[in-house]
Design a protein around this motif. Structure first.
Motif, short mmCIF file in Angstrom:
data_model
loop_
_atom_site.label_atom_id
_atom_site.label_comp_id
_atom_site.label_asym_id
_atom_site.label_seq_id
_atom_site.Cartn_x
_atom_site.Cartn_y
_atom_site.Cartn_z
N VAL A 155 0.85 -1.19 0.00
CA VAL A 155 0.00 0.00 0.00
C VAL A 155 0.88 1.24 0.00
N ASP A 156 0.38 2.30 -0.60
CA ASP A 156 1.11 3.56 -0.66
C ASP A 156 0.51 4.53 0.34
N ARG A 157 0.75 4.29 1.59
CA ARG A 157 0.26 5.15 2.68
C ARG A 157 1.13 4.91 3.90
N GLY A 158 0.87 5.71 4.92
CA GLY A 158 1.60 5.54 6.16
C GLY A 158 1.20 4.25 6.87
N ALA A 159 2.15 3.65 7.59
CA ALA A 159 1.89 2.39 8.28
C ALA A 159 0.96 2.62 9.47
N LYS A 160 0.12 1.62 9.73
CA LYS A 160 -0.76 1.67 10.89
C LYS A 160 -0.74 0.31 11.58
N LYS A 161 -1.34 0.27 12.74
CA LYS A 161 -1.34 -0.95 13.52
C LYS A 161 -1.96 -2.09 12.71
N GLY A 162 -1.30 -3.24 12.72
CA GLY A 162 -1.77 -4.40 11.97
C GLY A 162 -1.11 -4.56 10.62
N ASP A 163 -0.46 -3.51 10.13
CA ASP A 163 0.28 -3.60 8.87
C ASP A 163 1.58 -4.39 9.07
N PHE A 164 2.10 -4.89 7.96
CA PHE A 164 3.40 -5.53 7.97
C PHE A 164 4.38 -4.62 7.25
N THR A 166 8.62 -3.64 6.32
CA THR A 166 10.01 -4.08 6.23
C THR A 166 10.88 -2.92 6.68
N LEU A 167 11.80 -3.21 7.61
CA LEU A 167 12.54 -2.14 8.28
C LEU A 167 14.04 -2.31 8.17
N ASP A 168 14.74 -1.17 8.19
CA ASP A 168 16.18 -1.13 8.43
C ASP A 168 16.37 -0.41 9.76
N LEU A 169 17.19 -0.97 10.65
CA LEU A 169 17.42 -0.39 11.96
C LEU A 169 18.90 -0.15 12.19
N VAL A 204 4.49 4.07 13.10
CA VAL A 204 3.13 4.46 12.70
C VAL A 204 3.17 5.79 11.94
N GLY A 205 2.57 5.80 10.76
CA GLY A 205 2.51 7.01 9.93
C GLY A 205 3.60 7.11 8.89
N LEU A 206 4.64 6.26 9.00
CA LEU A 206 5.72 6.33 8.02
C LEU A 206 5.35 5.59 6.74
N LYS A 207 5.68 6.20 5.60
CA LYS A 207 5.52 5.55 4.30
C LYS A 207 6.83 4.87 3.91
N VAL A 230 17.91 5.26 18.15
CA VAL A 230 17.64 4.30 17.09
C VAL A 230 17.03 5.02 15.89
N THR A 231 17.54 4.70 14.72
CA THR A 231 16.98 5.21 13.47
C THR A 231 16.30 4.06 12.74
N VAL A 232 15.01 4.24 12.42
CA VAL A 232 14.27 3.20 11.71
C VAL A 232 13.85 3.76 10.35
N THR A 233 14.08 2.96 9.31
CA THR A 233 13.69 3.33 7.96
C THR A 233 12.73 2.28 7.43
N VAL A 234 11.56 2.71 6.97
CA VAL A 234 10.57 1.80 6.41
C VAL A 234 10.84 1.64 4.93
N THR A 235 11.03 0.39 4.50
CA THR A 235 11.29 0.15 3.07
C THR A 235 10.08 -0.45 2.35
N ALA A 236 9.07 -0.88 3.10
CA ALA A 236 7.85 -1.42 2.48
C ALA A 236 6.73 -1.44 3.51
N VAL A 237 5.50 -1.16 3.04
CA VAL A 237 4.31 -1.23 3.90
C VAL A 237 3.29 -2.12 3.20
N LYS A 238 2.80 -3.13 3.93
CA LYS A 238 1.80 -4.03 3.36
C LYS A 238 0.67 -4.24 4.36
N GLU A 239 -0.54 -4.35 3.81
CA GLU A 239 -1.68 -4.67 4.66
C GLU A 239 -2.19 -6.07 4.29
#
Length: 494
Positions: A155-164, A166-169, A204-207, A230-239
């Motif tokens: 999905v092309d939106r910010g992440a929300k609870k229940g989404d999956f 992919t992260l870089d930490l 939450v809220g990151l695209k 800690v720096t977190v980068t979201v590389t993918a958001v899926k519902e």
């Protein structure tokens, strides 16, 4: 051999033992034979060196010392048996002056089981929550089943609870990178709290492609207990898209043709699961009531050993580093004094539980059959995901079969007490405890016996039936040495 027992306290005695010198003749023969194999004397083959020459080589006193050290474990056990001493700790042994030809004396101070006045089971009354299956409980299980057949869609939106996502930490402490807190391509379900504190709020809220910084306290590694950036980068958001709950889904996910049949089966399994939860609550409530009614002194050394064993797990995990331990405790919001106090309270309850259940088992002449022990071992092996034979081998290597036997015996003793207690739910309705704790259904006094499941396993059954909560052991499991186990003295006791 002569021995007397001196009562030092309600939980500790001293054995005073005198061994006539002539009783050690067999031990001398064995000692000379062993030394004869070790000593090389010109003109004599190994194993044929005369005793006089051995004494001349190593000294008579050294031979006597070895004989006494080798004989002590058996002589101590003999004295304990003859005096009917219920020893439950390692003895502190002191050997008297050794004079060749004179009786050998030693003392053994050891903790013993205190005298325990058992409560009247019929006067033990406990109340637990009734079994109630709400529609929401069934819906929750059906949703879990649908999730197993769901699909993940980007999905092309910010992440929300229940989404999956992919992260870089990456993390730093005082500006320096922390290697064991850095990773790429990590999959995470937002909101499950499985990773580090503060991560879900930051995500939450990151695209996809967006980053955020947050501060958290590390709980493991070289920097445990320290604050890290800690720096977190979201590389993918899926519902997750779930299939419709209809007859087609019922046929796909189970052996049933209609969703109503599936719902009925799930409802029954939820009810069964709640029965097991209620059985666990009954067990805990009766045990707490028994402990409250049975007041007796605790062996100090046994409690101290239990505290040490419990704390050793954390100390060993943190490399025996006091600084790391303090940081970890600080992260848990505890001081070292509070940790010590909690550890002692837990140890006292554990020891009290074991001693009480041992006393109940003794009073009822509780025995454990080979079949019951085998069943328990198989169940424990399944919990650890190990083949039974491999699990048994590890128990034997750790000398823990006896401890496991004691656990089964104590659990059977607790089941006896539960059957005699007055158990109701909070509405006042009486509960028949024989379904879970009776002789016919209980499996070696372990957790309540499960009804045999149909041979055909379906996704619905594996998901809808909540796993019965793991039994809070009435006693410590075989991972720790049971206090009831008699211990032999060290050979080098002096």
């Amino acid at each position: 051999m002569k021995s007397t027992v001196e009562q030092l306290s309600p939980t500790r005695v001293k054995l005073n033992v005198e061994i006539p010198f002539e009783e050690l003749s067999g031990d001398f023969d064995r000692a000379y034979q062993q030394l004869s194999q070790q000593i090389r004397v010109p003109g004599f083959r190994p194993g044929h060196v005369p005793a006089k020459i051995i004494e001349a080589r190593v000294g008579r006193d050294a031979v006597l010392q070895q004989v006494v050290n080798d004989a002590l474990p058996a002589k101590y056990s003999q004295a304990v048996t003859e005096a009917d001493v219920k020893a439950i700790s390692q003895p502190e042994i002191e050997v008297g002056d050794l004079v060749h030809g004179q009786p050998v004396t030693f003392t053994a101070a050891v903790d013993v089981r205190p005298d325990i006045t058992l409560p009247d089971y019929s006067k033990v009354s406990v109340s637990v929550d009734p079994i109630e299956v709400a529609d929401s409980d069934v819906d929750e299980q059906l949703d879990a089943l649908r999730q197993r057949f769901g699909t993940l869609v980007a999905v092309d939106r910010g992440a929300k609870k229940g989404d999956f996502v992919t992260l870089d930490l990456s993390a730093t402490v005082d500006g320096k990178p922390v290697d064991d807190a850095t990773t790429e391509g990590l999959s995470h379900e937002v909101g499950n709290g499985d990773l580090i504190d503060g991560l879900d709020d930051a995500v939450v809220g990151l695209k996809s492609g967006e980053s955020a910084d947050f501060t958290t306290t590390l709980i493991a590694g070289d920097h445990a207990g320290e604050d890290a950036k800690v720096t977190v980068t979201v590389t993918a958001v899926k519902e997750r898209e779930l299939p419709e709950l209809d007859d087609d889904f019922a046929q796909l996910a189970s052996e049933f043709d209609t969703v109503d049949e599936l719902r009925g089966d799930v409802s029954q399994r939820v009810a069964d699961s709640k029965k097991y939860e209620q059985a666990g609550a009954i067990r805990d409530a009766v045990l707490d009531a028994l402990i409250e009614q049975a007041d007796f002194p605790l062996p100090e050394q046994v409690v101290a050993d239990e505290v040490e064993a419990t704390q050793h797990q954390l100390v060993h995990a943190l490399g025996h580093d006091d600084t790391q331990i303090d940081r970890f405790l600080e992260a848990q919001g505890k001081t070292r004094d509070e940790w010590e106090s909690e550890s002692k309270a837990e140890a006292e309850k554990s020891v009290r539980t074991q001693l009480l259940l041992d006393a109940i088992a003794d009073a009822d002449d509780t025995e454990v059959s080979q079949e019951e022990l085998t069943q328990h071992i198989v169940m424990q092996a399944q919990r650890y995901g190990m083949p039974p034979q491999e699990f048994i081998q590890q128990l034997q290597n750790a000398n823990q079969i006896g401890a496991l036997y004691a656990d089964v015996r104590r659990n059977k003793a607790l089941a006896t007490a539960i059957l005699g207690a007055d158990v109701t739910d909070t509405t006042g309705a009486a509960i028949d405890t024989s379904e879970f704790f009776g002789d016919d259904d209980a499996e070696a006094g372990d957790e309540p016996a499960k009804k045999t499941a149909p041979a055909k396993k379906t996704a619905a059954k594996k998901t809808a039936a909540k796993k019965a909560p793991a039994k809070k052991a009435a006693t410590k499991t075989a991972a720790k040495k049971a206090p009831a186990k008699k211990a032999a003295p060290k050979k080098d006791a002096e």
